[in-house]
Structures are given as C-alpha cells and as structure tokens.
Write a protein that holds these residues in place. Structure first.
Motif, PDB file in Angstrom:
ATOM      1  N   MET B   1       0.829  -1.201   0.000  1.00 40.49           N
ATOM      2  CA  MET B   1       0.000   0.000   0.000  1.00 40.49           C
ATOM      3  C   MET B   1       0.869   1.259   0.000  1.00 40.49           C
ATOM      4  O   MET B   1       0.866   2.026  -0.939  1.00 40.49           O
ATOM      5  N   SER B   2       1.664   1.444   1.072  1.00 45.29           N
ATOM      6  CA  SER B   2       2.546   2.616   1.110  1.00 45.29           C
ATOM      7  C   SER B   2       3.992   2.234   0.811  1.00 45.29           C
ATOM      8  O   SER B   2       4.874   3.085   0.874  1.00 45.29           O
ATOM      9  N   THR B   3       4.232   0.963   0.498  1.00 39.94           N
ATOM     10  CA  THR B   3       5.610   0.517   0.253  1.00 39.94           C
ATOM     11  C   THR B   3       5.933   0.570  -1.238  1.00 39.94           C
ATOM     12  O   THR B   3       5.329  -0.156  -2.022  1.00 39.94           O
ATOM     13  N   PRO B   4       6.847   1.434  -1.648  1.00 37.28           N
ATOM     14  CA  PRO B   4       7.177   1.523  -3.082  1.00 37.28           C
ATOM     15  C   PRO B   4       7.863   0.239  -3.553  1.00 37.28           C
ATOM     16  O   PRO B   4       8.664  -0.342  -2.815  1.00 37.28           O
ATOM     17  N   SER B   5       7.579  -0.182  -4.768  1.00 35.76           N
ATOM     18  CA  SER B   5       8.170  -1.426  -5.266  1.00 35.76           C
ATOM     19  C   SER B   5       9.693  -1.326  -5.331  1.00 35.76           C
ATOM     20  O   SER B   5      10.396  -2.310  -5.116  1.00 35.76           O
ATOM     21  N   GLU B   6      10.221  -0.121  -5.590  1.00 35.96           N
ATOM     22  CA  GLU B   6      11.678   0.006  -5.678  1.00 35.96           C
ATOM     23  C   GLU B   6      12.338  -0.240  -4.314  1.00 35.96           C
ATOM     24  O   GLU B   6      13.509  -0.569  -4.245  1.00 35.96           O
ATOM     25  N   TYR B   7      11.583  -0.103  -3.237  1.00 34.73           N
ATOM     26  CA  TYR B   7      12.116  -0.410  -1.902  1.00 34.73           C
ATOM     27  C   TYR B   7      12.035  -1.918  -1.617  1.00 34.73           C
ATOM     28  O   TYR B   7      12.933  -2.492  -1.000  1.00 34.73           O
ATOM     29  N   ALA B   8      10.960  -2.543  -2.085  1.00 34.68           N
ATOM     30  CA  ALA B   8      10.689  -3.922  -1.663  1.00 34.68           C
ATOM     31  C   ALA B   8      11.211  -4.997  -2.613  1.00 34.68           C
ATOM     32  O   ALA B   8      11.339  -6.150  -2.220  1.00 34.68           O
ATOM     33  N   LEU B   9      11.491  -4.638  -3.866  1.00 33.26           N
ATOM     34  CA  LEU B   9      11.950  -5.636  -4.823  1.00 33.26           C
ATOM     35  C   LEU B   9      13.472  -5.590  -4.963  1.00 33.26           C
ATOM     36  O   LEU B   9      14.060  -4.506  -5.023  1.00 33.26           O
ATOM     37  N   THR B  60       0.944  -0.482 -14.347  1.00 31.33           N
ATOM     38  CA  THR B  60      -0.210   0.415 -14.298  1.00 31.33           C
ATOM     39  C   THR B  60      -0.229   1.088 -12.925  1.00 31.33           C
ATOM     40  O   THR B  60       0.773   1.054 -12.212  1.00 31.33           O
ATOM     41  N   TYR B  61      -1.335   1.690 -12.542  1.00 31.57           N
ATOM     42  CA  TYR B  61      -1.328   2.511 -11.339  1.00 31.57           C
ATOM     43  C   TYR B  61      -2.671   2.458 -10.629  1.00 31.57           C
ATOM     44  O   TYR B  61      -3.719   2.414 -11.266  1.00 31.57           O
ATOM     45  N   ARG B  62      -2.600   2.458  -9.305  1.00 26.90           N
ATOM     46  CA  ARG B  62      -3.822   2.559  -8.488  1.00 26.90           C
ATOM     47  C   ARG B  62      -4.010   4.040  -8.130  1.00 26.90           C
ATOM     48  O   ARG B  62      -3.256   4.593  -7.356  1.00 26.90           O
ATOM     49  N   TYR B  63      -4.996   4.663  -8.760  1.00 29.43           N
ATOM     50  CA  TYR B  63      -5.193   6.107  -8.530  1.00 29.43           C
ATOM     51  C   TYR B  63      -5.617   6.432  -7.102  1.00 29.43           C
ATOM     52  O   TYR B  63      -5.277   7.459  -6.553  1.00 29.43           O
ATOM     53  N   TYR B  64      -6.422   5.514  -6.535  1.00 26.12           N
ATOM     54  CA  TYR B  64      -7.018   5.819  -5.228  1.00 26.12           C
ATOM     55  C   TYR B  64      -6.248   5.102  -4.120  1.00 26.12           C
ATOM     56  O   TYR B  64      -5.202   4.510  -4.367  1.00 26.12           O
ATOM     57  N   GLY B  65      -6.793   5.112  -2.917  1.00 24.77           N
ATOM     58  CA  GLY B  65      -6.157   4.412  -1.810  1.00 24.77           C
ATOM     59  C   GLY B  65      -6.290   2.909  -1.967  1.00 24.77           C
ATOM     60  O   GLY B  65      -7.039   2.414  -2.808  1.00 24.77           O
ATOM     61  N   ASP B  70      -7.333   4.742   3.724  1.00 22.58           N
ATOM     62  CA  ASP B  70      -6.039   5.413   3.621  1.00 22.58           C
ATOM     63  C   ASP B  70      -6.070   6.560   2.631  1.00 22.58           C
ATOM     64  O   ASP B  70      -6.740   6.509   1.608  1.00 22.58           O
ATOM     65  N   ASP B  71      -5.310   7.590   2.995  1.00 22.47           N
ATOM     66  CA  ASP B  71      -5.150   8.748   2.122  1.00 22.47           C
ATOM     67  C   ASP B  71      -3.804   8.592   1.416  1.00 22.47           C
ATOM     68  O   ASP B  71      -2.760   8.698   2.053  1.00 22.47           O
ATOM     69  N   PRO B  72      -3.831   8.310   0.095  1.00 17.34           N
ATOM     70  CA  PRO B  72      -2.567   8.041  -0.607  1.00 17.34           C
ATOM     71  C   PRO B  72      -1.567   9.194  -0.531  1.00 17.34           C
ATOM     72  O   PRO B  72      -0.363   8.977  -0.635  1.00 17.34           O
ATOM     73  N   LEU B  73      -2.064  10.396  -0.320  1.00 15.30           N
ATOM     74  CA  LEU B  73      -1.140  11.530  -0.321  1.00 15.30           C
ATOM     75  C   LEU B  73      -0.263  11.579   0.928  1.00 15.30           C
ATOM     76  O   LEU B  73       0.637  12.419   1.030  1.00 15.30           O
ATOM     77  N   THR B  74      -0.496  10.658   1.867  1.00 18.08           N
ATOM     78  CA  THR B  74       0.427  10.579   3.000  1.00 18.08           C
ATOM     79  C   THR B  74       1.702   9.843   2.602  1.00 18.08           C
ATOM     80  O   THR B  74       2.699   9.905   3.300  1.00 18.08           O
ATOM     81  N   TYR B  75       1.651   9.087   1.491  1.00 16.33           N
ATOM     82  CA  TYR B  75       2.855   8.331   1.108  1.00 16.33           C
ATOM     83  C   TYR B  75       3.277   8.512  -0.344  1.00 16.33           C
ATOM     84  O   TYR B  75       4.215   7.867  -0.795  1.00 16.33           O
ATOM     85  N   ARG B  76       2.607   9.382  -1.090  1.00 21.25           N
ATOM     86  CA  ARG B  76       3.071   9.660  -2.448  1.00 21.25           C
ATOM     87  C   ARG B  76       2.612  11.074  -2.833  1.00 21.25           C
ATOM     88  O   ARG B  76       1.802  11.691  -2.134  1.00 21.25           O
ATOM     89  N   SER B  77       3.137  11.557  -3.957  1.00 19.05           N
ATOM     90  CA  SER B  77       2.867  12.951  -4.302  1.00 19.05           C
ATOM     91  C   SER B  77       1.712  13.090  -5.291  1.00 19.05           C
ATOM     92  O   SER B  77       1.395  12.160  -6.026  1.00 19.05           O
ATOM     93  N   LYS B  78       1.119  14.263  -5.287  1.00 18.97           N
ATOM     94  CA  LYS B  78       0.061  14.584  -6.245  1.00 18.97           C
ATOM     95  C   LYS B  78       0.618  14.538  -7.661  1.00 18.97           C
ATOM     96  O   LYS B  78      -0.062  14.101  -8.590  1.00 18.97           O
TER      97      LYS B  78
END
Lengths: 132, 101
Positions: B1-9, B60-65, B70-78
């Motif tokens: 959810m808040s973990t970027p793939s570049e951190y986890a892979l 692809t991308y998940r636009y919403y939480g 969860d508010d996605p803007l707590t862990y990624r940018s607009k």
C-alpha cells in the motif's frame, strides 16, 4: 526495572486496545535497546524519506504509529511484503539475541509463514540447544 | 500500500525474475491497451503451441487508496498521481478511436 515517564500507569485509565499495544511497545523499546519491531508498513512509506514521507501509515491498526520518530529506522523496520521473509528474519534476529517483535498485519497471513514458524522458530531451538 | 516497489523488490522489475523459472518475461506498458493486447496474444499463442507460460508485467497505477481508510497523499505525491492519470488507458483509447475512426 527502570521506571520512565511513560510508565506512570498506576491510575486507572480507559484507552483503546491498539493504544495499549502502542504504549506497551514504546515502554519495552525504552526499557530494552535490543527490542526491535518489524513488519509491513509499520512506519510506512519506506524509501521515500527524500520526499518527506515519515511514518506514513503506522500499521493497519496504528499500533506502531509514532515509534519511528522516537526510535529510528534501525529499530522500526518496514519490510518487503512477504510474511515468510520477515517472520523468518525476525526468528533469525531473535536467535542472535535481539528481541524482535514482528507485526503480522492480519492473522489470515500466518499460513504463508508456517514453514518459518514450525520448521525454524520451533525446531531450531531443539536442533541447536536441545530445548525450545 | 505505502511501500514503493523500488524499496521492496531486489530486481528492478518482477518480469526480471522470469528466467529463473525458465520462461520469458516481458515488461509491458499496462496503460497501453494495444501493447497489452499484443503481448497477451503472443503469450497465449506460445502456450497453445505447448511452449509453456510467459510472465507479463503490465505496469499500471492505483489512482485511489488501497482501501477507503487510507489517504494516498500521505505516502506519495500529487505529481505522481497526475503523471499516471494523464496516461489513463480509457482516455488514450478514446483518443485513438476518434483519430482512427
């Protein structure tokens, strides 16, 4: 036992269960430097510190919120999304003397780390020291 | 959810792991309907020929939480959200439809 300000709990208080868990973790981390906590998104947003992201989530029930600011990334660890990996890592850390707390988001996920729990956590002690 | 793939892979992409399973892996632009269609068609054809599975990673991308909590803007940018929204496959597909009759 060393008493700290956060341990003044003799008076009766009513707090939520998750707040009690959070308080307990904080107390134990203050009391003992070898206590670490690891799991998925327990601070949250790992790797995005350069974008100002700190403590983005705090776990699904907010049981770990606020710990990263107090104890830092060395003791509050976001893990990759693999229960098998981080439960195994916690077992390894524990076997070397750390007191590792691993947060499994939901109990439903425990099945994917049965190998680590049954074959590593339980049996390693028997293999190595002869008792669990 | 808040973990970027570049951190986890450990690898740059999931598709990089395919060779370990002795199968081809392809990185596809998941926002491109035609690219996904072509890649999936080739993968299905391979399978039907008996050549085994193919790993397709369609980015692809998940636009919403992740959930409504969860508010996605707590862990990624607009800006990051806007970057992906601008490439929305529904919108791009409509443009293609208008342009090509």
């Amino acid at each position: 036992m060393v008493t700290t300000a956060s341990m003044i709990t003799t008076a009766t208080r009513e707090i939520q269960f998750r707040e009690a868990v959070n308080e307990c973790l904080r107390q134990e981390m203050l009391r003992d430097d070898s206590v670490i906590i690891m799991g998925e998104e327990i601070p949250g947003g790992a790797g995005r510190e350069d974008q100002g992201v700190v403590d983005a989530w705090g776990g699904p029930f907010r049981t770990t919120v606020g710990l990263i600011q107090e104890f830092g990334r060395d003791r509050v660890l976001d893990t990759p999304l693999s229960e098998a990996a981080f439960i195994g890592a916690a077992i390894g850390a524990s076997s070397t003397g750390l007191r590792a707390v691993a947060e499994l988001m939901f109990v439903d996920f425990i099945g994917v780390c049965m190998d680590q729990l049954v074959n590593n956590a339980e049996k390693n002690a028997l293999y190595v020291w002869g008792s669990s | 959810m808040s973990t970027p793939s570049e951190y986890a892979l450990s690898t740059a992409h999931v598709s990089d792991r395919a060779p370990g399973y002795d199968m081809p892996g392809f990185l596809i632009d998941g926002m491109d309907v035609f690219a996904v269609h072509d890649a999936a068609g080739e993968a299905v054809a391979r399978a039907r020929e008996g050549a085994g599975p193919t790993l397709l990673e369609c980015e692809t991308y998940r636009y919403y939480g992740h959930t409504v909590f969860d508010d996605p803007l707590t862990y990624r940018s607009k800006e990051e959200e806007d970057h992906w929204r601008a490439r929305d496959p529904n919108f791009a597909f409509q443009i293609h439809g208008f342009a090509n009759g």
